[in-house]
Every structure is written in structure tokens, then in C-alpha cells.
Write an enzyme that holds these catalytic residues in place. Structure first.
Site, mmCIF file in Angstrom:
data_model
loop_
_atom_site.group_PDB
_atom_site.id
_atom_site.type_symbol
_atom_site.label_atom_id
_atom_site.label_comp_id
_atom_site.label_asym_id
_atom_site.label_seq_id
_atom_site.Cartn_x
_atom_site.Cartn_y
_atom_site.Cartn_z
ATOM 1 N N THR A 1 -8.939 2.411 -14.129
ATOM 2 C CA THR A 1 -7.892 1.402 -13.997
ATOM 3 C C THR A 1 -8.459 0.072 -14.444
ATOM 4 O O THR A 1 -9.629 -0.220 -14.226
ATOM 5 C CB THR A 1 -7.439 1.254 -12.542
ATOM 6 O OG1 THR A 1 -8.557 0.817 -11.775
ATOM 7 C CG2 THR A 1 -6.924 2.555 -12.000
ATOM 8 N N GLU B 1 -3.095 5.798 -12.054
ATOM 9 C CA GLU B 1 -3.225 6.703 -10.907
ATOM 10 C C GLU B 1 -2.097 7.727 -10.823
ATOM 11 O O GLU B 1 -2.169 8.665 -10.031
ATOM 12 C CB GLU B 1 -3.213 5.890 -9.595
ATOM 13 C CG GLU B 1 -4.447 5.037 -9.360
ATOM 14 C CD GLU B 1 -4.320 3.641 -9.938
ATOM 15 O OE1 GLU B 1 -3.577 3.475 -10.940
ATOM 16 O OE2 GLU B 1 -4.952 2.718 -9.412
ATOM 17 N N LYS C 1 4.889 -15.777 -0.831
ATOM 18 C CA LYS C 1 5.433 -15.842 0.516
ATOM 19 C C LYS C 1 5.675 -17.310 0.862
ATOM 20 O O LYS C 1 4.757 -18.045 1.184
ATOM 21 C CB LYS C 1 4.477 -15.178 1.512
ATOM 22 C CG LYS C 1 5.229 -14.480 2.632
ATOM 23 C CD LYS C 1 4.408 -13.376 3.246
ATOM 24 C CE LYS C 1 5.257 -12.580 4.241
ATOM 25 N NZ LYS C 1 4.503 -11.466 4.836
ATOM 26 N N TRP D 1 9.835 -13.714 1.388
ATOM 27 C CA TRP D 1 9.312 -13.279 0.092
ATOM 28 C C TRP D 1 10.188 -13.758 -1.043
ATOM 29 O O TRP D 1 11.415 -13.685 -0.991
ATOM 30 C CB TRP D 1 9.261 -11.748 0.041
ATOM 31 C CG TRP D 1 8.082 -11.180 0.765
ATOM 32 C CD1 TRP D 1 7.152 -11.871 1.471
ATOM 33 C CD2 TRP D 1 7.718 -9.807 0.850
ATOM 34 N NE1 TRP D 1 6.231 -11.014 2.000
ATOM 35 C CE2 TRP D 1 6.542 -9.744 1.639
ATOM 36 C CE3 TRP D 1 8.253 -8.623 0.343
ATOM 37 C CZ2 TRP D 1 5.906 -8.543 1.925
ATOM 38 C CZ3 TRP D 1 7.614 -7.435 0.621
ATOM 39 C CH2 TRP D 1 6.439 -7.390 1.406
#
Lengths: 543, 543
Positions: B185, B331, B436, B441
Site C-alpha cells: 500500500t 487490501e 471535525k 463532521w
């Protein structure tokens, strides 16, 4: 080196969860005596949980077999999911078998509970006293289960079994190689032999069905599953449809042309699957009722026996329906091949490939071997017995030590034919139906297809009969259409420029119907014995 | 109860055998400096066998890693098959990583041999002295490998390695759970982490890609694989295409709009896949060259970062190309979701679903969880971190004990968003990019998409920056198109009726280009640090 991938099993539970969660609004529509009834995939998930709770209460445990004796309907579909997902084994009994075969099968499988549709109760009641391991019968549908009482078995109504059960079930984690379902082959020789599908094989087969090179069901498709659910998992359609989010239309016992056309017209399936006989019936019905509408159908999967080219052309040219011939058997889950030509092949060349048994599906490996077991080339010319292997191909039979069907890890299919370099399979015979005339093979299947191309012929079966000079010669058993007439000489002339001279049958018989097995295939063993017994009027016709 | 199914493994060898046997006439076409070169799948099979023999002669053994440092071309594809099928492990090195990351990765994987394309030799030569386990470098293409000599490693030309080798290979029987390939990754924090794909996961992923609900490649399709083959297996296209019998078009290093359009026009792909930036470039190029023809393209798969709705509409309305947004990561092999609306959803409702990250693919299970790890409803409203599991999802990282990314058998994806009852995923943020503001959010992704809908905006990235009053507030970093102009006030006004009032950014900066990671994603960590270092001119804009 170990991979870092999750050790996540392939299970029927995975199909159930995917279909009923994300496609909860899709429908299961079942035909009834006077209409249709329908549930959503969301409700299907609920009822499947309830059925699993009910069966658990009846004492059904992990690995135990629960049989179905049912047409294609909603409850059968619920059983398709509840039984494997709870860790038990779905055993679909073929309702068309003789009573003693059903008893042999159910006893060998040690079925504990049987789900029986009331519409076919008399068939079942007759065999029930012979079922030694069955302790409970669950009756589906309305009617008097009275006749069952005498059996001494517990009897409970399906609806009562589900009533009040919790609507979710904590599905167990299953080994993907554990048994999910079993089905017996309807062999015309010897006792039926059991094939036990695993969760893994069922999952992979469903995925393969849904690849775009195969049937490729998508969300919003509507699948009319005419093939019986007791016959090789209805060619995998129930699982593949739920996996893809495709509505399922289930015709119950209403398999005649008229109710099928009614269902097509009203519920507009995009895809359907059935044996050629059904599609032939539907075609005759449509000719008699040209106002009927089957325009929703895009693709029809057809197999089990050779699909006449003329019928395929008629469906495509008159109704816009593509008939896709497939090849497989109970032992292959069943999809092994599908006759889709490459897109650059068109016209008559495409029809030639369309008329083949199919092109080998991804995941299935195929080869042909000669009598000595030597592998022959896939050159479209060499003829041999077809062998297959792969993750949804059986490697043995249940409690059956006969290994004659297996060869170095390959399944001997009993089908004889050619494979071309692109993987298209042309069947020339069942191994047991091969006609060996003076040391040369004659393909009974090709003769049948050629005879059926004659406009007067409805059906034709060709079998080997003993011959003093040539050891074996073909006998043609022909069904002439109601409004037509023909003769042995005319049909023989019709074949002249189509097949090798030594293939031309000298023996012809005209019959009302070709004898068929319980799953609709020509019963050649039976035809041969009728001929041997002198039952047929045989016309001799030579040059 | 045991099933009777064959214990047949799912392997890359199965894909190779199927594709090169039955689709032997299909093509692999690679772009070169002055044209194209092409081989058939049949020749591919031959060369794959030769490469395996060559690597075996170099001492490569079962389980050993062989790395590639290559663009998308024929030799890279040959390595994709030869290395896994011989039982070794294909390790695709990301050529865009920094030298020290490449060294870390190759050393941790203990790569033994590396295949290096001569066109990027200088990049590799710089890092070679740090590669402690590599003993041999195989050079692909023309040029002087002289600079490698100083390294003390063995050096051999790819063509010389294959020369004279047998054209078939007796492929070993492999455990399907053994490693087939690995990929690291490109994490923006900490060292890259290795994902090791198994034969099984690769096979299942390819089958899933080919289901009709997903990409559904078919025989005769032509796949233009723009996504780098070192990036999550080019989204699985090479294996899926060979499995389906679809031609593969490989653009090598020629990834600019003009050579891509050349290749589309000449070789007529039906399908292509790349990140949004590439399709944006192609779109700009087509505007400047309206005579160019991309009409062969039917579907384009796009992902890696959010795909602007305007771009999707423009491709569809002007060019008849359906852009299909997908979601996944290294993944997840990577396909986990694809944004295909149900067929009954049309018009703007369909576009809303098309603009989602995708609908969960069959075989992948998904859920969202809150900060405490509690599972939230898939109601299209609750926002949480997305977790996935399934047979092609990673369950750990290679030689990395950090389990923070795993939760009760699920992979924590690091993506934050909503899942609706039909399985459509809307991403609001990467977990690490969440803004935040005063306890609420704000979705940076939705802000970016809204800003990018403004006609003057080419690209926009939104990141969290510290704020005294609200703890965090959004900063919008915007790239204005060459021939356009706009202002913070105008863009803020443009957002007014699109997002909640408290989402409206006060801080704006106009930049020439959004910093990107090695795989083309917005590098928000870098943007935040540039802001912190005071590199950006920031315009304040409030009501």
C-alpha cells in the site's frame, strides 16, 4: 509463503446474505392454481430464518439430510436456503422417479425430514412406508394430509412449522467444503447415484453462471425457472438469481405451454431455462395463438438433450429470443459449457457454433480420451469420451465405490464427441448409445438432428440395434407432426446429402411419442428394449 | 457430511490455461516508442512457459519473490502469469515511490530477481545498491544496461532469458491459499505495508470482476488497462481479461491524453480503466481535438478518488461512454464496489447513485461502525468507518504486527461514509482526513465534488486545518482552469445552496496543481503540511 488474505469461506449463507440484504425489494413469484403469490427477497430472508428454526425444532442437526418432494415454488426456494445455511443438507428428490428408486435414494441418503407438496401427495404417500429413516413429513400447501397419518410418521404443516419462529437466525460458520445439497443422477442403468454439492461448489457455480460469458444474470433481470428444482438445482438458477438480485418466477406444477406463456406475458421474465421439449411445446402453442406476447424474453437457456437448430432459428427470427444451448449434468452442478459464439463469428458459422453443445465455461477443464484412456487433440475432428474436472465437478458418488466414472482425477461424462480449438463441444453420442457399424462410429445425435430438420418431423430418436453383417446399425424412431405426413423413403432421401452414406438407417419406425426419462431425455435403453421385444412396426428401406 | 466434489484448487494457472487454450487467438497489444507490438494469447502461453523456465534457471524457487519494476506492457503481463504459476510470488514494485520506500519494500519482501524496464532504468539504478536480497536484474527492452554493471548483481536481458527455453512448462499443482502476488500500500503515513494475494483470492476476484453485475468482460472485448500494473494488479484487469478472452491493450509509459486517444482510435477498446485525473486529461484533449474518435469505448471504470459527476455526464452525453465509478484498495484486490444503479432507477436518481463510490460487489461483505466499534445501520444516513470482509480482502499485513487495521475479522478500510439499504456506499472522507468542526463532521469529499462542479474549477482538495474556535475548519485548495477565472467569494456563493451552512469554508487558496500521491490520489497530508508551513496564500472569506 502464506498469503495475507482473509480465510473467508464460500457458502450458500453468503449468497443468502448478499441477496436478501442488498436486493431486499426483488421478488419471488410463484404460480398458484388460480393466480400468483409473491414475496420480496427481504421476506424470503425472514422466512428462511423461520424455516431453519422450525427444522431445528424438529431435531434436524448439522449434516443431516432434509429432503424435498416439491415442484418449483416459494417454499422449495426457502428450503434451498434454510437447509444448507443451517448446516444441514438439502436433498432434492426427483418426483418423476419410480417409487422404488425414490425409496432407494431417500434411504441411502438417510433423509430425516421430507418437505412434501400437497399437490403431489399421492405419489409420496405410496412410497412413504418404504422410507426407513424419515421421521417427519412437512406438508406444503392446502389439502387433507390424512393419508399420511397411517404412516406413523410425524406430520406438520409448513405454515405451522414457521408460525411464530424468530425472523432472524444466527447462521453457523461453515466449512466451505461441507455438504450443502445432494441430488441423485437419474441414470438409466443401475441404481441412481448420489452427488453431494459443497457450499464451495455451489457458490463457485453460481458465480460462474453469473459471469458475462455465461448467463450473466444482473440486478433487475427476471428469471423464469422452468427446469425442475429437483433436477441439478434447476441448473443453478435459484442461487444465481438471488446472488445477482434477479427476480425469480416459479411456475410450480403448471409446466404446460399455456400457463407458461401466461406467466411470461404477465410477469415478463428476461431469462428462462428449460429442456427443448418445453420450448417446442411453447412454440407450437404460439403458432396456434399468434396474439400471445413473449417479447420480454431475451435469452433462453436450453439443454438436457440436443436443441434443434430450426427451433432456435424460429425463436430468434420470429420472437427475438436467443436460445443458448448449454451442456452439463448433475455431476457438473450442472453448467459446464454454453454455446456462445465469439462476436466476430456471424451468419451460418455462428449458427454452427450455436448448434454445438457449448463452449467450455471458465472454471471447468475439459479433454477427450479414446477407449484406451489416451488424451486426444482438441482439433474439432478427433472423437472420444469427454472428461471434465474443476471445483464444481463431482469426484465420487455418495456411498458408491464404483470408480468407473473417474479417471486420474477427471470425471468421465459418458458423453462422446469432439472439442474444437476454441473449446466448442459437439456431442455425437452418449457412450452407451454409440452405434458401432462395421467398426466405424455413427453419431445417433447427428442423425436425430438431421431427421428433425425435415418439416414433417416433430421428434426423432436413433438407437443402435443388432445387425448380422455390421454388428450394429441405426434404427430411427420418428414422431410425425399432427398435420403432416412422410415416409421412410422420403426421410432417408432427406438425409442423403447430409450424412455419410453408411450412416443412412435402413430401419424406420413411426411412433406417437419418443419414450423419455424422468428428466425429459430420450430413453434409448427403453427404445432398444421395445425394439428387441418386437413392439415396433419397422419399415425396411434400402437403396 | 462430506461433499463428493473434486478438491480442485483455484489458481492463476487455471486462468492461464483457460485463456491461452480456448482464446488462443486473442491479442496482447503493447504501445512502443514508434508504434505497437502484438502477440496472441497462444504466444503469451508459450512465452510465459519460457519465462518460468528462465527464472527457474536463475535459481528462483517456490515461494520466492520476483519483483517487477515495469510499466504496463507485454513482458509485465508475462511476469503476471509465469511467476505465480511456477509457484513463486510476483511482487509489483511501485515505480513512483521514493527510492528509500522502494528499498524498504524490496528488502522486506526479500525479492530475489527484479525485472526492470530499460525506459525507467535510471530510477532503478539509483536504488539498486540498497537492495540487499536481489541477486539478479533482468532488463526488458533495448538500451545500455551498463550502469547496472557497477552494482555487482548479475544482469541478463529478458529476451536472452527466454531464448531457446522450452515452450511448455509442467506447471506445479499449487495450494490455492499459497501466495501468488504481493503489492504494498502506498500509505501516506508510516512505511508501506505489504498485502499478499493468494491464488484463490486472485481467481475469485477475477471471476467477480467478470460477473455481469460488475464489469462483466466477455470474449472479444478489448480492455485498455491504463491503471498501472504495479497498482493493485491494475484493478484485476489483466487476469480478468485473460479469463474472459478479452484482448488486452497495454499503453506502456505512454499515459498522456494524446497517445491514449491514439491507442483508443486505432485499437478500439470496448473497456478501459484509470483514475479520474487521466479521464479529465483525455476530456480536455478531446475538447481541443473534436475530430478524434473514442466511439469504441462503451464502459470506463474509474476510481481511486471521487469521480466528478460533471465529467461522467459529459462523457456519457458527448461520447456515449458510461463511466462506472468503483471503490476498493490494495487490501481489497481491489474491487469491492461498483456504482451501477438498478435498471428501474433512471434520470437524476440514477445519477445520484452513479456518483456514489459504488454498490457492494457480491463476495464482499460490508458494514459501517462508529468510533467505539459499534455497528451502525445501513440506512443511508448513519456515517461511520467502512469495514469489509471476504475471500479477496486482506486479513493482515506482511511481517507487520500492527493490527489496528483489523476488527473482529473485518478490514478497517480507513474510509468513512454511509451505506444505503441497497448497498450503495457514499464516502465522506478518509478516516484520517475527516474534518471535525465543533464536534460535527464535515465531508471533505462532498465539498470537493461540489466545488469541482463549478465550471471554472479544474480540481479542488479540501483538508482540515486547525481553528481556535471550532478545533478544525475546512481549507479549500483550488486549481482554476487555464482559460477561466473565479474567486473565493464566487465559489463560496456557488456552495451556498449545496451544503450545510457550517460546512462553507472560510479559507481558500488557489494553486497550480493539487499535490498527489504516487498513485494519483490527493496527498492531503502534504497539503496540510504546506498550509502549516505557510506556503499557501490563503484568502479569507466569510459572510
Amino acid at each position: 509463503m502464506a498469503s495475507t488474505m482473509q480465510d473467508f469461506p464460500l457458502t450458500v449463507t453468503g449468497i443468502l446474505r448478499h441477496g436478501t440484504t442488498w436486493y431486499s425489494g426483488r421478488k419471488v413469484i410463484s404460480r398458484t392454481a388460480d393466480g400468483y403469490r409473491e414475496i420480496s427477497f427481504g421476506e424470503l430472508g425472514t422466512r428462511v430464518a423461520q424455516l431453519a428454526h422450525g427444522l431445528r425444532q424438529l431435531g434436524v442437526s448439522t449434516g443431516q439430510r432434509v429432503a424435498t418432494f416439491m415442484p418449483n415454488n416459494q417454499e422449495h426456494l426457502e428450503a434451498y436456503f434454510a437447509i444448507p445455511c443451517m448446516g444441514s443438507v438439502l436433498h432434492t428428490l426427483n418426483i418423476r422417479l419410480a417409487g422404488e428408486q425414490i425409496a432407494f435414494i431417500a434411504n441411502q441418503a438417510e433423509d430425516s425430514v421430507v418437505l412434501v407438496d400437497m399437490s403431489i401427495l399421492p405419489l409420496f404417500t405410496a412410497v412413504l412406508p418404504s422410507l426407513t429413516t424419515v421421521h417427519t413429513v412437512v406438508t406444503v400447501g392446502e389439502g387433507d394430509p390424512g393419508p399420511l397419518a397411517a404412516s406413523g410418521k410425524s406430520v406438520i404443516r409448513y405454515d405451522d412449522l414457521l408460525e411464530g419462529q424468530p425472523t432472524t437466525y444466527d447462521w453457523p460458520e461453515l466449512d466451505e467444503k461441507s455438504a450443502a445439497a445432494m441430488c441423485y443422477t437419474s441414470g438409466t442403468t443401475g441404481n441412481p447415484k448420489g452427488v453431494v454439492y459443497s457450499h464451495r461448489s455451489t457458490y463457485l457455480h453460481s458465480m460462474s453462471v453469473n459471469t458475462a460469458n455465461a448467463i450473466g444474470l444482473v440486478d433487475g433481470d427476471r428469471v423464469l425457472a422452468v427446469v425442475p428444482m429437483f433436477h441439478a438445482n434447476a441448473w443453478g438458477q435459484p442461487y444465481a438469481a438471488v446472488m445477482a438480485g434477479a427476480d425469480l418466477l416459479l411456475p410450480d406444477k403448471y409446466l404446460q405451454a399455456e400457463p407458461l406463456v401466461d406467466m411470461i406475458e404477465l410477469h415478463r421474465p428476461t431469462f428462462a431455462a428449460a429442456v427443448p421439449t418445453i420450448w417446442n411445446d411453447v412454440l407450437q402453442f404460439l403458432h396456434a395463438h399468434p396474439e400471445r406476447d413473449i417479447s420480454s424474453l431475451k435469452t433462453v437457456c436450453c439443454g438436457g438433450s440436443a436443441v434443434p437448430l430450426g427451433m432456435m432459428k424460429e425463436y430468434e427470427q420470429h420472437f427475438g429470443v436467443v436460445i443458448r444451448q448449454g451442456w452439463g449434468m448433475t455431476e457438473t452442478s450442472p453448467l459446464a459449457a454454453l454455446a456462445t459464439p465469439p462476436p466476430e463469428v456471424t451468419g451460418e458459422d455462428a449458427w454452427t457454433l450455436r448448434a454445438s453443445a457449448g463452449r467450455v465455461a471458465c472454471g471447468v477443464e475439459i479433454r477427450i480420451v479414446d477407449d484406451a484412456g489416451a488424451v486426444l487433440p482438441n482439433d474439432g475432428k478427433a472423437v472420444g469420451e469427454i472428461e471434465v474436472r474443476g471445483p464444481w465437478i463431482t469426484g465420487s458418488y455418495y456411498q458408491n465405490a464404483d470408480n468407473a466414472k473417474f479417471h486420474d482425477g477427471w470425471l468421465r461424462t459418458g458423453d462422446v464427441g469432439r472439442v474444437d480449438p476454441q473449446g466448442f463441444i459437439t456431442l455425437t453420442d452418449r457412450a452407451k448409445d454409440v452405434i458401432k457399424s462395421g467398426g466405424e462410429w455413427i453419431s445417433s445425435v447427428e442423425l436425430e438432428l438431421c431427421i428433425m430438420e425435415h418439416p414433417a418431423v416433430l421428434e426423432a430418436a436413433v438407437v443402435a440395434v443388432p445387425d448380422e453383417r455390421w454388428q450394429e446399425r441405426p434404427l430411427a424412431a420418428v414422431v410425425i407432426k399432427n398435420d403432416a405426413s412422410s415416409s421412410a423413403q422420403e426421410l432417408r432421401d432427406h438425409l442423403c446429402d447430409k450424412v455419410a452414406r453408411f450412416w443412412l438407417p435402413e430401419r424406420w419406425t413411426f411412433i406417437d411419442e419418443v419414450p423419455k426419462t424422468s428428466v425429459g431425455k430420450f430413453d434409448k435403453k427403453h427404445i432398444r428394449s421395445l425394439y428387441a421385444d418386437g413392439v415396433y412396426d419397422v419399415v425396411e428401406c434400402r437403396d
